[in-house]
Write a protein that holds these residues in place. Structure first.
Motif, PDB file in Angstrom:
ATOM      1  N   ASN A 231       0.757  -1.104   0.015  1.00 21.02           N
ATOM      2  CA  ASN A 231      -0.005  -0.467   0.227  1.00 21.02           C
ATOM      3  C   ASN A 231       0.706   1.331   0.268  1.00 21.02           C
ATOM      4  OD1 ASN A 231      -2.306   1.624   0.446  1.00 21.02           O
ATOM      5  ND2 ASN A 231      -1.341   2.135   2.031  1.00 21.02           N
ATOM      6  N   THR A 232       1.832   1.333   0.548  1.00 24.82           N
ATOM      7  CA  THR A 232       2.975   2.165   0.904  1.00 24.82           C
ATOM      8  C   THR A 232       3.196   2.503  -1.036  1.00 24.82           C
ATOM      9  OG1 THR A 232       3.766   1.604   2.916  1.00 24.82           O
ATOM     10  CG2 THR A 232       5.032   2.987   1.580  1.00 24.82           C
ATOM     11  N   ALA A 233       4.018   1.591  -0.656  1.00 26.20           N
ATOM     12  CA  ALA A 233       4.279   2.030  -2.912  1.00 26.20           C
ATOM     13  C   ALA A 233       3.542   2.633  -3.679  1.00 26.20           C
ATOM     14  CB  ALA A 233       5.583   0.444  -3.545  1.00 26.20           C
ATOM     15  N   GLU A 234       2.542   1.591  -3.476  1.00 19.22           N
ATOM     16  CA  GLU A 234       1.339   1.817  -4.685  1.00 19.22           C
ATOM     17  C   GLU A 234       1.110   3.525  -4.355  1.00 19.22           C
ATOM     18  OE1 GLU A 234      -1.323  -0.743  -4.021  1.00 19.22           O
ATOM     19  OE2 GLU A 234      -0.419  -2.382  -5.360  1.00 19.22           O
ATOM     20  N   THR A 235      -0.028   3.670  -2.566  1.00 19.49           N
ATOM     21  CA  THR A 235       0.204   5.488  -2.537  1.00 19.49           C
ATOM     22  C   THR A 235       1.305   6.793  -3.202  1.00 19.49           C
ATOM     23  OG1 THR A 235      -0.676   4.603  -0.302  1.00 19.49           O
ATOM     24  CG2 THR A 235      -0.446   6.787  -0.438  1.00 19.49           C
ATOM     25  N   GLN A 236       2.603   6.497  -2.707  1.00 18.29           N
ATOM     26  CA  GLN A 236       3.265   6.638  -3.357  1.00 18.29           C
ATOM     27  C   GLN A 236       3.641   7.009  -4.955  1.00 18.29           C
ATOM     28  OE1 GLN A 236       7.578   5.050  -1.681  1.00 18.29           O
ATOM     29  NE2 GLN A 236       7.509   6.693  -0.485  1.00 18.29           N
ATOM     30  N   ARG A 237       3.672   6.012  -6.095  1.00  6.90           N
ATOM     31  CA  ARG A 237       3.429   6.322  -7.217  1.00  6.90           C
ATOM     32  C   ARG A 237       2.077   6.784  -7.384  1.00  6.90           C
ATOM     33  NH1 ARG A 237       5.080   0.034  -7.282  1.00  6.90           N
ATOM     34  NH2 ARG A 237       2.958  -0.017  -7.918  1.00  6.90           N
ATOM     35  N   ARG A 238       1.470   6.666  -6.761  1.00  3.96           N
ATOM     36  CA  ARG A 238      -0.161   7.916  -7.004  1.00  3.96           C
ATOM     37  C   ARG A 238       0.360   9.215  -7.054  1.00  3.96           C
ATOM     38  NH1 ARG A 238      -2.529   3.101  -4.980  1.00  3.96           N
ATOM     39  NH2 ARG A 238      -3.188   4.421  -2.813  1.00  3.96           N
ATOM     40  N   GLY A 239       0.835   9.459  -5.861  1.00  8.20           N
ATOM     41  CA  GLY A 239       1.460  10.955  -5.365  1.00  8.20           C
ATOM     42  C   GLY A 239       2.783  11.361  -6.686  1.00  8.20           C
ATOM     43  N   ALA A 240       2.940  10.049  -7.067  1.00  6.77           N
ATOM     44  CA  ALA A 240       4.457  10.657  -7.828  1.00  6.77           C
ATOM     45  C   ALA A 240       3.966  11.535  -9.464  1.00  6.77           C
ATOM     46  CB  ALA A 240       4.924   9.769  -7.626  1.00  6.77           C
ATOM     47  N   ALA A 241       2.518   9.970  -9.942  1.00  7.22           N
ATOM     48  CA  ALA A 241       1.396  10.732 -10.612  1.00  7.22           C
ATOM     49  C   ALA A 241       1.161  12.161 -11.147  1.00  7.22           C
ATOM     50  CB  ALA A 241       1.005   9.633 -11.169  1.00  7.22           C
ATOM     51  N   GLY A 242       0.151  12.000  -9.853  1.00 10.81           N
ATOM     52  CA  GLY A 242       0.038  13.624  -9.856  1.00 10.81           C
ATOM     53  C   GLY A 242       0.781  14.450  -9.992  1.00 10.81           C
ATOM     54  N   MET A 243       1.892  14.800  -9.711  1.00 10.73           N
ATOM     55  CA  MET A 243       2.515  15.697  -9.216  1.00 10.73           C
ATOM     56  C   MET A 243       3.541  15.683 -11.112  1.00 10.73           C
ATOM     57  SD  MET A 243       2.400  18.148  -6.786  1.00 10.73           S
ATOM     58  CE  MET A 243       4.775  18.902  -7.354  1.00 10.73           C
ATOM     59  N   GLY A 244       3.157  14.145 -12.218  1.00 11.27           N
ATOM     60  CA  GLY A 244       4.447  14.690 -12.845  1.00 11.27           C
ATOM     61  C   GLY A 244       5.672  14.044 -12.637  1.00 11.27           C
ATOM     62  N   GLY A 245       5.523  12.278 -11.328  1.00 13.81           N
ATOM     63  CA  GLY A 245       6.931  12.545 -10.724  1.00 13.81           C
ATOM     64  C   GLY A 245       7.396  10.731 -11.944  1.00 13.81           C
ATOM     65  N   ARG A 246       8.574  10.828 -10.649  1.00 15.96           N
ATOM     66  CA  ARG A 246       8.777   9.126 -10.973  1.00 15.96           C
ATOM     67  C   ARG A 246       9.124   8.462  -9.931  1.00 15.96           C
ATOM     68  NH1 ARG A 246      12.077   8.792 -16.384  1.00 15.96           N
ATOM     69  NH2 ARG A 246      13.514  10.093 -15.439  1.00 15.96           N
ATOM     70  N   THR A 247       9.394   7.454 -10.478  1.00 19.60           N
ATOM     71  CA  THR A 247       9.947   6.090  -8.834  1.00 19.60           C
ATOM     72  C   THR A 247      11.190   5.894  -9.734  1.00 19.60           C
ATOM     73  OG1 THR A 247       8.749   5.354  -8.889  1.00 19.60           O
ATOM     74  CG2 THR A 247       8.081   7.256  -7.821  1.00 19.60           C
ATOM     75  N   ILE A 248      11.761   4.999  -8.190  1.00 20.54           N
ATOM     76  CA  ILE A 248      12.034   4.016  -8.964  1.00 20.54           C
ATOM     77  C   ILE A 248      12.709   3.009  -7.536  1.00 20.54           C
ATOM     78  CG2 ILE A 248      15.079   3.695  -9.198  1.00 20.54           C
ATOM     79  CD1 ILE A 248      16.133   6.518 -10.334  1.00 20.54           C
ATOM     80  N   GLU A 249      12.417   2.319  -7.970  1.00 19.70           N
ATOM     81  CA  GLU A 249      12.987   0.731  -6.507  1.00 19.70           C
ATOM     82  C   GLU A 249      14.215  -0.171  -7.130  1.00 19.70           C
ATOM     83  OE1 GLU A 249       9.873  -2.870  -7.216  1.00 19.70           O
ATOM     84  OE2 GLU A 249       8.300  -1.409  -8.061  1.00 19.70           O
ATOM     85  N   THR A 250      15.486  -0.778  -6.300  1.00 22.74           N
ATOM     86  CA  THR A 250      16.064  -1.152  -6.218  1.00 22.74           C
ATOM     87  C   THR A 250      15.610  -2.301  -5.068  1.00 22.74           C
ATOM     88  OG1 THR A 250      16.617   0.190  -4.258  1.00 22.74           O
ATOM     89  CG2 THR A 250      17.223   1.097  -6.350  1.00 22.74           C
ATOM     90  N   THR A 251      16.525  -3.405  -5.361  1.00 26.53           N
ATOM     91  CA  THR A 251      16.444  -4.640  -3.746  1.00 26.53           C
ATOM     92  C   THR A 251      17.544  -5.429  -4.614  1.00 26.53           C
ATOM     93  OG1 THR A 251      14.590  -5.883  -3.942  1.00 26.53           O
ATOM     94  CG2 THR A 251      14.472  -5.594  -6.333  1.00 26.53           C
ATOM     95  N   ASN A 252      17.522  -6.487  -3.376  1.00 25.28           N
ATOM     96  CA  ASN A 252      18.045  -8.178  -4.026  1.00 25.28           C
ATOM     97  C   ASN A 252      16.623  -8.442  -4.511  1.00 25.28           C
ATOM     98  OD1 ASN A 252      19.831  -7.370  -0.480  1.00 25.28           O
ATOM     99  ND2 ASN A 252      20.560  -7.115  -2.857  1.00 25.28           N
ATOM    100  N   ALA A 253      17.721  -9.805  -5.417  1.00 31.38           N
ATOM    101  CA  ALA A 253      16.282 -11.135  -5.630  1.00 31.38           C
ATOM    102  C   ALA A 253      15.113 -11.140  -4.580  1.00 31.38           C
ATOM    103  CB  ALA A 253      17.204 -12.014  -6.344  1.00 31.38           C
ATOM    104  N   TRP A 254      14.228 -11.171  -4.813  1.00 33.79           N
ATOM    105  CA  TRP A 254      13.330 -11.724  -4.168  1.00 33.79           C
ATOM    106  C   TRP A 254      12.715 -13.084  -3.613  1.00 33.79           C
ATOM    107  CZ3 TRP A 254      13.176  -8.805  -8.451  1.00 33.79           C
ATOM    108  CH2 TRP A 254      12.569  -8.956  -9.538  1.00 33.79           C
ATOM    109  N   ASP A 255      12.011 -13.287  -3.121  1.00 32.96           N
ATOM    110  CA  ASP A 255      11.232 -14.786  -2.831  1.00 32.96           C
ATOM    111  C   ASP A 255       9.839 -14.845  -3.492  1.00 32.96           C
ATOM    112  OD1 ASP A 255      10.134 -16.389  -1.233  1.00 32.96           O
ATOM    113  OD2 ASP A 255      10.593 -16.422   0.317  1.00 32.96           O
ATOM    114  N   PRO A 256       9.842 -15.505  -4.310  1.00 33.18           N
ATOM    115  CA  PRO A 256       8.609 -14.963  -5.143  1.00 33.18           C
ATOM    116  C   PRO A 256       7.825 -15.851  -4.017  1.00 33.18           C
ATOM    117  CG  PRO A 256      10.770 -16.683  -6.238  1.00 33.18           C
ATOM    118  CD  PRO A 256      10.867 -16.616  -4.888  1.00 33.18           C
TER     119      PRO A 256
END
Length: 361
Positions: A231-256
């Motif tokens: 929910n945090t990530a999705e809320t942030q992306r919506r907040g960025a979309a409203g401002m014409g902003g963008r986001t970057i994810e970084t991560t290790n390989a995940w547990d599927p």
């Protein structure tokens, strides 16, 4: 250019990446180690990710009355998957600095002789960048609002720590101020509640939902429904979309098995998401020491500060009790749980046709 794994990084598209690379080298400093205080220079894979994140649409036009912002770029957001200690945190910090105080907004196409001047953009360092004719130009964002995100305060320090060091060690000190709990971006406003970089975690989410221009979502492979970080990530992306902003994810390989934000992003069919995930050859077994050495050499190519003998020592010990975690952290592979219920290659096969923008061999 080619890295140690034999991968070719060919930037043959319009991008603000060259401008970003030069600006970062001038303004950002190596945050720690024996080179602390030296100019921060991106490695090949880091520049490849920067160039793609700032890849400009060939039909982009400059509209001074209403700039295109995120719609000037090919990619709305980016995902970088890499093993531990490859430099994701310092790279994210450098890109964050560029978003905060650098020419990160598309500003049209350069004519011969045009240049970007720090003196005209609130920075006294005296640096100038001469554009090539036809190169994409950039200007500073007039009101940057940035969030650095992770599951915990300790985790977000992977980016926030290097960023604070970069500010204290070099010219960024003229452009930003480290305050208690946030970073103030110096610009047109003197209001402490504007033009700033904030930390967001699962337990410190007071600013979640605010409009933002940029966000780093660190270790998105740990963001799940259970810890409320999806929910945090999705809320942030919506907040960025409203401002014409963008986001970057970084991560290790995940547990599927966790259905994390990282997995959802990687499986997304959206064409405007850049994905960098250098997966080792599927015929190499992480349980075999010789193969494991080849895997480490492949996935750590372009990160010369990493001592592969040290990585092998840690991975070898971790293999005794949690081989799946070792393979995810250091082998850059998708392995579920303890690795007991999935045979080698299952997830590699499942993602064989996934669209990931990686350099060619």
């Amino acid at each position: 250019m080619a890295d140690d794994a034999g991968l070719e990084f060919v930037v043959d598209f319009p991008t603000l990446g060259d401008l970003a690379d030069a600006w970062i080298e001038q303004h950002c400093r190596v945050p720690n180690g024996f080179d602390r205080g030296a100019s921060f220079r991106q490695s090949d894979w880091q520049f490849w990710c920067t160039a793609n994140h700032y890849r400009v649409r060939e039909d982009a036009v400059w509209r001074p009355e209403r700039p295109l912002l995120n719609q000037a770029f090919v990619y709305r957001r980016s995902q970088v998957v890499a093993p531990q200690k490859t430099g994701k945190g310092p790279w994210s910090a450098a890109v964050t600095a560029f978003e905060a105080a650098g020419p990160c907004v598309f500003n049209g196409w350069a004519s011969a002789g045009e240049f970007y001047s720090c003196a005209d953009n609130g920075c006294p360092c005296g640096w100038e960048y001469e554009y090539l004719e036809g190169e994409a130009k950039g200007i500073r964002h007039p009101s940057p609002l940035i969030q650095l995100t992770a599951t915990s305060e300790d985790q977000v320090a992977n980016v926030y720590g290097p960023l604070k060091a970069m500010i204290k060690l070099g010219p960024l000190a003229e452009l930003m101020r480290v305050r208690e709990g946030f970073i103030r971006i110096l610009g047109e406003s003197s209001d402490e509640d504007m033009d700033r970089i904030d930390v967001v975690t699962s337990s410190a989410a007071s600013r979640l939902g605010n409009p933002i221009t940029f966000a780093v979502q660190d270790e998105s492979g740990l963001y799940t429904v259970q810890n409320k970080m999806v929910n945090t990530a999705e809320t942030q992306r919506r907040g960025a979309a409203g401002m014409g902003g963008r986001t970057i994810e970084t991560t290790n390989a995940w547990d599927p098995s966790m259905n994390s934000v990282a997995q959802r992003t990687f499986e997304s069919q959206a064409k405007d998401v850049f994905k960098f995930f250098r997966q080792p050859p599927a015929d190499l077994s992480y349980r075999n020491k010789r193969d494991r050495a080849k895997i480490h050499k492949y996935v750590y190519a372009g990160s010369p500060w990493v001592d592969l003998a040290s990585i092998e020592a840690e991975a070898s010990e971790l293999m005794e009790n949690d081989p799946a975690q070792a393979e995810r952290f250091f082998g850059n592979r998708l392995v579920s749980g303890s690795g007991a219920w999935l045979r080698d290659g299952v997830w590699d096969a499942a993602y064989a046709d996934a669209e990931t923008v990686v350099p060619s061999k």
